[in-house]
Motif scaffolding. Sequence first.
Motif, PDB file in Angstrom:
ATOM      1  N   LEU A 404      -2.352  65.637  67.645  1.00 49.46           N
ATOM      2  CA  LEU A 404      -1.021  65.079  67.456  1.00 49.46           C
ATOM      3  C   LEU A 404      -1.088  63.568  67.273  1.00 49.46           C
ATOM      4  O   LEU A 404      -1.943  62.889  67.840  1.00 49.46           O
ATOM      5  N   ALA A 405      -0.136  63.056  66.505  1.00 49.20           N
ATOM      6  CA  ALA A 405      -0.079  61.629  66.224  1.00 49.20           C
ATOM      7  C   ALA A 405       0.413  60.831  67.425  1.00 49.20           C
ATOM      8  O   ALA A 405       0.234  59.614  67.471  1.00 49.20           O
ATOM      9  N   ALA A 406       1.035  61.483  68.388  1.00 48.17           N
ATOM     10  CA  ALA A 406       1.538  60.821  69.599  1.00 48.17           C
ATOM     11  C   ALA A 406       1.538  61.838  70.733  1.00 48.17           C
ATOM     12  O   ALA A 406       1.387  63.042  70.516  1.00 48.17           O
ATOM     13  N   THR A 407       1.735  61.373  71.950  1.00 49.66           N
ATOM     14  CA  THR A 407       1.667  62.259  73.109  1.00 49.66           C
ATOM     15  C   THR A 407       2.863  63.211  73.161  1.00 49.66           C
ATOM     16  O   THR A 407       3.985  62.868  72.778  1.00 49.66           O
ATOM     17  N   TYR A 408       2.591  64.405  73.646  1.00 46.29           N
ATOM     18  CA  TYR A 408       3.640  65.412  73.836  1.00 46.29           C
ATOM     19  C   TYR A 408       3.182  66.349  74.943  1.00 46.29           C
ATOM     20  O   TYR A 408       2.182  67.060  74.795  1.00 46.29           O
ATOM     21  N   GLU A 409       3.894  66.350  76.049  1.00 45.83           N
ATOM     22  CA  GLU A 409       3.527  67.187  77.186  1.00 45.83           C
ATOM     23  C   GLU A 409       4.272  68.505  77.122  1.00 45.83           C
ATOM     24  O   GLU A 409       5.510  68.539  77.125  1.00 45.83           O
ATOM     25  N   ASP A 410       3.524  69.596  77.048  1.00 48.53           N
ATOM     26  CA  ASP A 410       4.161  70.908  76.980  1.00 48.53           C
ATOM     27  C   ASP A 410       3.472  71.944  77.867  1.00 48.53           C
ATOM     28  O   ASP A 410       3.704  73.141  77.717  1.00 48.53           O
ATOM     29  N   ARG A 411       2.643  71.478  78.820  1.00 45.37           N
ATOM     30  CA  ARG A 411       1.967  72.419  79.714  1.00 45.37           C
ATOM     31  C   ARG A 411       2.105  72.057  81.190  1.00 45.37           C
ATOM     32  O   ARG A 411       2.247  72.959  82.018  1.00 45.37           O
ATOM     33  N   VAL A 412       2.050  70.773  81.504  1.00 45.81           N
ATOM     34  CA  VAL A 412       2.090  70.342  82.899  1.00 45.81           C
ATOM     35  C   VAL A 412       3.459  69.744  83.186  1.00 45.81           C
ATOM     36  O   VAL A 412       3.846  68.722  82.610  1.00 45.81           O
ATOM     37  N   LEU A 413       4.199  70.385  84.080  1.00 37.49           N
ATOM     38  CA  LEU A 413       5.541  69.922  84.435  1.00 37.49           C
ATOM     39  C   LEU A 413       5.473  68.638  85.261  1.00 37.49           C
ATOM     40  O   LEU A 413       4.439  68.310  85.844  1.00 37.49           O
ATOM     41  N   THR A 414       6.568  67.923  85.315  1.00 36.02           N
ATOM     42  CA  THR A 414       6.588  66.640  86.016  1.00 36.02           C
ATOM     43  C   THR A 414       6.518  66.836  87.531  1.00 36.02           C
ATOM     44  O   THR A 414       6.934  67.862  88.069  1.00 36.02           O
TER      45      THR A 414
END
Length: 541
Positions: A404-414
Amino acid sequence: MERQSKAGSGAAFARLALLTATAAAIALVSPLATARADTSPSPSDSLSSSSVVTSPSPTGSSTPSPDPTPSTDPMTPSPSTPAPAPTSAGPSSASPAPTSTGVPVVPVPTASGNQLPRLKAAGGTVSATSPHGPYDMTTDACAVCHRAHTAKSEVLLKTPGAESTLCLTCHDGTGSNLNVLAQYTVLNGAVNDATTGSYYYHDVSAQSSHVLGADDEFRGQLNRHAECGDCHDPHSGTATGSTSSPVAGASPATDTPWSLSGRTAGASGVSVTNGGNGSAPIYTFLNGNSSPVVFEFQLCLKCHSGYTTLLTKDPLHPSRDMLDAGAEFNPANFSFHPVEAAGRNTTPAMALSLSGPSAYKLWSLTPASTVRCTNCHASPLQVGQGAAQGADAAVHASPNRGILAATYEDRVLTDANDGFIESNFALCFLCHTDTPFTGSSLSATNFNLHNKHVAGISGNGNGGRDIDVAGAGQGNALCAECHFRPHSTATTTNQWSHLVAFSPNVQPINGVISWRSTGVGSGSCTLRCHGQDHVDETYSN
């Protein structure tokens, strides 16, 4: 991957006949036989990013036409000025005298017709012309990459192993201004891991059975490779950018898909014939020559679609699934990112979302726009503030999973103590404004609770942080919890609009999990998320 016997590859050798005949003499006398390609690149070696191609036809029936303005790119022949033919008079008077080795330094044509000296026998320096062509019939530039009698690998390449062994002798910043190797040095230790569906780079270092890009190598194949020649034809590449333009008479308005970049001209791909919502398309192989690839997504779908055999889904970890991108981008789907055609959301709020600012903003779009695969998937070194949407954006490597060209969190919840972490959604903010999420404005969204969900529910819930575990969640929400399949809702159980698809940690209530729209800017949810029950809970702008 099963392939026909190399001894029986008559067609492949036939295609190399001309190369072999030309290179046979070259290998004996050419100073290129021992000299390395360009070790002191000049500014004219750099491929121009300002050249453009005219938009492909809305039907996709023809390839992009070159700009009538002569290109300054040494790789790109001028459409109006053919390269001069070789003459019997020998070198021009402006050519350097023969070297002390007795090997004459003969001029080769550039795209503009100017004569530049060949690689010198001593010193290993080359002229500003590209070793990729165009050539006349007396060139010895073939020997930069090929050997007629001492080749070490397929298609008479002079180096053994993967194609990248050869390509990176120049594209490491020493022989070309296009430094591909540098894009692999920003991984911060990230390594591809098939067991977790985590991919950070196209592995060009792995030797494979690849021979020619025009071969139909990936149909039905699981164990696919990523050699340089799978995406690049070294003899066809140009510096022309990718383009898109409005489709005349379309209602609602839509732009064409983005054309294939000149960097990947001549590569093979697949076209799609789409069916109804959620259905897999019919794929047709395009060999890049007699059947050219017209649009960028057609190159990507050669590997990332049901044309191949996709990895088996892991029912315990849906976030790792590799899905059929051809089915996902079908414009007949209820909801999709606009790769093949403009999206369905034409509301004023969407227009503001696409035109508004963000801390990560790169692309300026409208509801009629289409997007490139490389607007989201690209090396961060290839994109940046002020980058043109159609400019070079190679998908070689990235420290962000999914290249990806930038960060994207889709596995580890906050975490329960985390506040609003804008970088979790940096990828989204390349196109969309961040104002509804920071709370500075609510006009650029049809859902007025974005800010509350990503910044106002910290400490809610007592579950874990794995998005694939039912009931997980203890802090502020991620985009992925309500938009779990960002390409499309084609593969989701519930076919909803606005890319709404809930992640596995979101639970049903009494067997029901739902979102329904009751009009523009209003709707309701029934579900359990972050420890909170929503029973037909409504919202309205």
